[in-house]
Design an enzyme around this catalytic site. Sequence first.
Site, PDB file in Angstrom:
ATOM      1  N   GLY A 353       0.792  -1.225   0.000  1.00 45.66           N
ATOM      2  CA  GLY A 353       0.000   0.000   0.000  1.00 45.66           C
ATOM      3  C   GLY A 353       0.821   1.269   0.000  1.00 45.66           C
ATOM      4  O   GLY A 353       0.556   2.209  -0.763  1.00 45.66           O
ATOM      5  N   GLY A 376       0.146  -7.378   2.389  1.00 45.28           N
ATOM      6  CA  GLY A 376       0.567  -8.539   3.165  1.00 45.28           C
ATOM      7  C   GLY A 376       0.763  -9.783   2.316  1.00 45.28           C
ATOM      8  O   GLY A 376       1.723 -10.539   2.512  1.00 45.28           O
TER       9      GLY A 376
END
Length: 407
Positions: A353, A376
Amino acid sequence: MRQLEDINVTGKTVLVRVDLNVPMTGGKVTDHTRIRRLLPTLNYLMKKKSRIVLMSHFDRPGGKFVPSLSLAPLVDAISDALGGKNISFGVDCIGPAAHDAVKKLKAGDILLLENLRFHPEEEKGEKRFAHDLASLGDVYVNDAFSCSHRAHASITGITEFLPSAAGRLMYEEVEVLSSIFSGAKRPIGAIIGGSKVSSKLELLEHLVETMDTLIIGGAMANTFLYAQGYPIGKSLHEPKLKAAALRILKSAKKHNCTVVLPEDAVVVRQISAQAECKITGIDAIPAQGIIADVGPATIERFGTEIARCKTVIWNGPVGAFEISPFDISSVNLARIIAKLTTAKKLRSIAGGGDTMAALSHAGLSQSFSYMSTAGGAFLEWLEGKTLPGVAVLLEAAGKSRKAKASH
């Protein structure tokens, strides 16, 4: 994994797990990247006259209804991305309300269900909840690679009950990221930024065994500098990970991986937009100084190392990029990579992100070879882990092949 073409979706009710956990301010989406990347799957299903049911989570409501975390505001954003197509909304993702909403769908229609995480069973991966979701459709498509490191009911459970396949984005992510470790042109380098070594310890340990070059920036570089005895003043670091940092550096030597750390830094007394900055060598950081960004000599060194590579992976900005002027080094690094990529001298893959935000800030999102939508999941893939959401699709494909063979 089976792709959309490998499964019959024509006229079927297709449950599509997507990731609509997107940045929002005041009820408006501020970054439409993840929504735009879903369009190939949605357009294909509409062409096949499927009845499309979108499922997603948003934020962390803790298994209860939180009005401010409803997916309802996403209806307009999806509609706009599809050129104004009407999108209906289901006030729940299971139960009578969800079934009634699905029954109203006609060929080519799209329904967005309410936040999956309003039910605690989603994150617990409960089989009954997965069954309830599966009862809404005929076919399951996972187009949420960015969520596939979680063994949640909507990711790993539905494949037990419905024919399953990977959506366009899911398949693309797996295909591109798989190529990093099988067939990527060498030398291959990784740029890892961020604040904490502890959050990326397994990643760093894996990368020094697989990369030719590992560039470390951001506050996590401070821990490595501290471990080597450099003065870092009051800079953010993790003193308890001194031994781990030294172990990683030792492993890098063993595996012939060149680790590149900052040579100079932008130093301040406090990290703020108005702070007085000074560029200092890493051997001369004052006792009250805080490292806010890497310096120009470091970016030049990073650029030299990147120019030697044929493939580069980037995760994490190299400074406190959210606050100007500490975004300068991350932007300049992005420009170096983008220029080499455009000249076809480098294949560049970025994910996470903060990395996506940094590239968007630099106006270079379209200048990299590939931008992963995952955070992740991207990191766990780089660690060499098999993601639960990918594993169940592979298993489903294997069962399908065995069934066909037996006939």
